[in-house]
Design a protein around this motif. Structure first.
Motif, PDB file in Angstrom:
ATOM      1  N   LEU A  45      -8.641   7.168  67.800  1.00  0.00           N
ATOM      2  CA  LEU A  45      -7.364   7.523  67.160  1.00  0.00           C
ATOM      3  C   LEU A  45      -7.192   9.034  67.052  1.00  0.00           C
ATOM      4  O   LEU A  45      -6.088   9.552  67.195  1.00  0.00           O
ATOM      5  CB  LEU A  45      -7.272   6.884  65.776  1.00  0.00           C
ATOM      6  CG  LEU A  45      -6.923   5.400  65.777  1.00  0.00           C
ATOM      7  CD1 LEU A  45      -7.146   4.792  64.401  1.00  0.00           C
ATOM      8  CD2 LEU A  45      -5.479   5.191  66.222  1.00  0.00           C
ATOM      9  N   GLU A  82      -1.339   3.184  69.778  1.00  0.00           N
ATOM     10  CA  GLU A  82      -1.764   2.213  68.767  1.00  0.00           C
ATOM     11  C   GLU A  82      -2.859   1.376  69.418  1.00  0.00           C
ATOM     12  O   GLU A  82      -2.718   0.946  70.562  1.00  0.00           O
ATOM     13  CB  GLU A  82      -0.566   1.322  68.390  1.00  0.00           C
ATOM     14  CG  GLU A  82      -0.886   0.259  67.377  1.00  0.00           C
ATOM     15  CD  GLU A  82       0.288  -0.687  67.127  1.00  0.00           C
ATOM     16  OE1 GLU A  82       0.054  -1.733  66.520  1.00  0.00           O
ATOM     17  OE2 GLU A  82       1.422  -0.387  67.567  1.00  0.00           O
ATOM     18  N   TYR A 142     -11.363  -2.521  56.474  1.00  0.00           N
ATOM     19  CA  TYR A 142     -10.572  -1.393  56.973  1.00  0.00           C
ATOM     20  C   TYR A 142     -10.020  -1.723  58.368  1.00  0.00           C
ATOM     21  O   TYR A 142      -8.841  -1.483  58.650  1.00  0.00           O
ATOM     22  CB  TYR A 142     -11.422  -0.115  57.027  1.00  0.00           C
ATOM     23  CG  TYR A 142     -10.655   1.040  57.633  1.00  0.00           C
ATOM     24  CD1 TYR A 142      -9.830   1.830  56.844  1.00  0.00           C
ATOM     25  CD2 TYR A 142     -10.724   1.299  59.003  1.00  0.00           C
ATOM     26  CE1 TYR A 142      -9.097   2.866  57.401  1.00  0.00           C
ATOM     27  CE2 TYR A 142      -9.992   2.331  59.570  1.00  0.00           C
ATOM     28  CZ  TYR A 142      -9.180   3.108  58.764  1.00  0.00           C
ATOM     29  OH  TYR A 142      -8.453   4.121  59.320  1.00  0.00           O
ATOM     30  N   ALA A 176      -7.205  -4.119  58.128  1.00  0.00           N
ATOM     31  CA  ALA A 176      -6.022  -3.541  57.476  1.00  0.00           C
ATOM     32  C   ALA A 176      -5.235  -2.636  58.424  1.00  0.00           C
ATOM     33  O   ALA A 176      -4.036  -2.447  58.249  1.00  0.00           O
ATOM     34  CB  ALA A 176      -6.442  -2.764  56.224  1.00  0.00           C
ATOM     35  N   HIS A 177      -5.919  -2.066  59.424  1.00  0.00           N
ATOM     36  CA  HIS A 177      -5.279  -1.042  60.253  1.00  0.00           C
ATOM     37  C   HIS A 177      -5.129  -1.372  61.736  1.00  0.00           C
ATOM     38  O   HIS A 177      -4.499  -0.612  62.468  1.00  0.00           O
ATOM     39  CB  HIS A 177      -6.049   0.273  60.117  1.00  0.00           C
ATOM     40  CG  HIS A 177      -5.987   0.844  58.735  1.00  0.00           C
ATOM     41  ND1 HIS A 177      -6.900   0.538  57.755  1.00  0.00           N
ATOM     42  CD2 HIS A 177      -5.075   1.662  58.159  1.00  0.00           C
ATOM     43  CE1 HIS A 177      -6.579   1.164  56.641  1.00  0.00           C
ATOM     44  NE2 HIS A 177      -5.474   1.852  56.849  1.00  0.00           N
ATOM     45  N   HIS A 178      -5.732  -2.478  62.185  1.00  0.00           N
ATOM     46  CA  HIS A 178      -5.697  -2.785  63.624  1.00  0.00           C
ATOM     47  C   HIS A 178      -5.434  -4.269  63.852  1.00  0.00           C
ATOM     48  O   HIS A 178      -6.029  -5.116  63.186  1.00  0.00           O
ATOM     49  CB  HIS A 178      -7.032  -2.401  64.288  1.00  0.00           C
ATOM     50  CG  HIS A 178      -7.324  -0.945  64.205  1.00  0.00           C
ATOM     51  ND1 HIS A 178      -6.799  -0.028  65.081  1.00  0.00           N
ATOM     52  CD2 HIS A 178      -8.052  -0.235  63.303  1.00  0.00           C
ATOM     53  CE1 HIS A 178      -7.211   1.181  64.746  1.00  0.00           C
ATOM     54  NE2 HIS A 178      -7.968   1.085  63.667  1.00  0.00           N
ATOM     55  N   ARG A 187      -2.924  -9.862  60.812  1.00  0.00           N
ATOM     56  CA  ARG A 187      -3.318  -8.948  61.886  1.00  0.00           C
ATOM     57  C   ARG A 187      -3.993  -9.657  63.061  1.00  0.00           C
ATOM     58  O   ARG A 187      -4.268  -9.040  64.087  1.00  0.00           O
ATOM     59  CB  ARG A 187      -4.283  -7.887  61.334  1.00  0.00           C
ATOM     60  CG  ARG A 187      -3.632  -6.827  60.490  1.00  0.00           C
ATOM     61  CD  ARG A 187      -3.042  -5.766  61.380  1.00  0.00           C
ATOM     62  NE  ARG A 187      -2.667  -4.573  60.645  1.00  0.00           N
ATOM     63  CZ  ARG A 187      -2.172  -3.507  61.220  1.00  0.00           C
ATOM     64  NH1 ARG A 187      -2.001  -3.462  62.516  1.00  0.00           N
ATOM     65  NH2 ARG A 187      -1.818  -2.467  60.509  1.00  0.00           N
TER      66      ARG A 187
END
Length: 191
Positions: free
Chosen positions: A92, A99, A120, A123-125, A145
């Motif tokens: 990143l 993304e 984590y 939550a983000h990927h 997700r």
């Protein structure tokens, strides 16, 4: 651009890997798939593991005719052992314009809660999951997700291919042609 990261030792890369990678690149909303070659895991025996750059070269050979599938050596430069959360942070930082999602088999989804910083990651990927035979459905499959992808079920293992070569059997149909030619020419996996 939305990119799926498909991690593996690819020792060697085989048609099963390519079927999954191509399916994700063509039949999901991922625009590219990066085949991330994982260096040696210090907790696994290295005797049958080819050099990192030989495995990377095989991934180059396997993917060169696929515009949406790219080899990646990003983990070669990171501290070992590689933790996915650290690799994601590094990627990143290096490619903030993209993304990144993870591609994994249903078996790995079941073990995801044991990964370092799995909360984590979730939550983000996004996580794109391909089916495996005889795997108990994960509690995570309904997570917002997690995307269950109806990819072909392919049960080919690199271990089986290595053992076949060692036993003087011909596993050529299980490998991209250029990969088989490279393995055969270099006498890999014969001992």
């Amino acid at each position: 651009m939305k990119i799926g990261l498909y991690f593996g030792t690819f020792n060697p890369i085989h048609v099963g890997h390519m079927i999954i990678a191509n399916h994700m690149a063509e039949f999901s909303d991922l625009e590219q798939v990066w085949m991330v070659v994982t260096p040696h895991n210090p907790h696994k025996q290295k005797s049958t593991l080819l050099d990192d750059y030989q495995r990377l070269h095989m991934v180059h050979l396997a993917t060169e005719d696929y515009a949406k599938i790219k080899p990646s050596d990003v983990e070669f430069k990171l501290p070992q052992p590689s933790y996915t959360v650290n690799t994601l942070a590094h990627i990143l930082e290096k490619f903030p314009q993209h993304e990144f999602a993870l591609i994994m088999g249903e078996d790995n989804l079941n073990s995801l809660p044991k990964w370092k910083n799995s909360d984590y990651i979730l939550a983000h990927h996004d996580i794109y999951v391909y089916p495996r035979i005889s795997v108990t459905a994960s509690e995570l499959k309904n997570h917002p997700r997690v995307h269950m992808v109806a990819a072909p079920v392919v049960e080919i293992s690199s271990t089986f291919i290595r053992e076949s070569i060692r036993d003087k059997k011909n596993p050529a149909p299980l490998l991209p042609q250029k990969v088989w030619e490279y393995i055969d020419h270099n006498n890999f996996y014969k001992k």
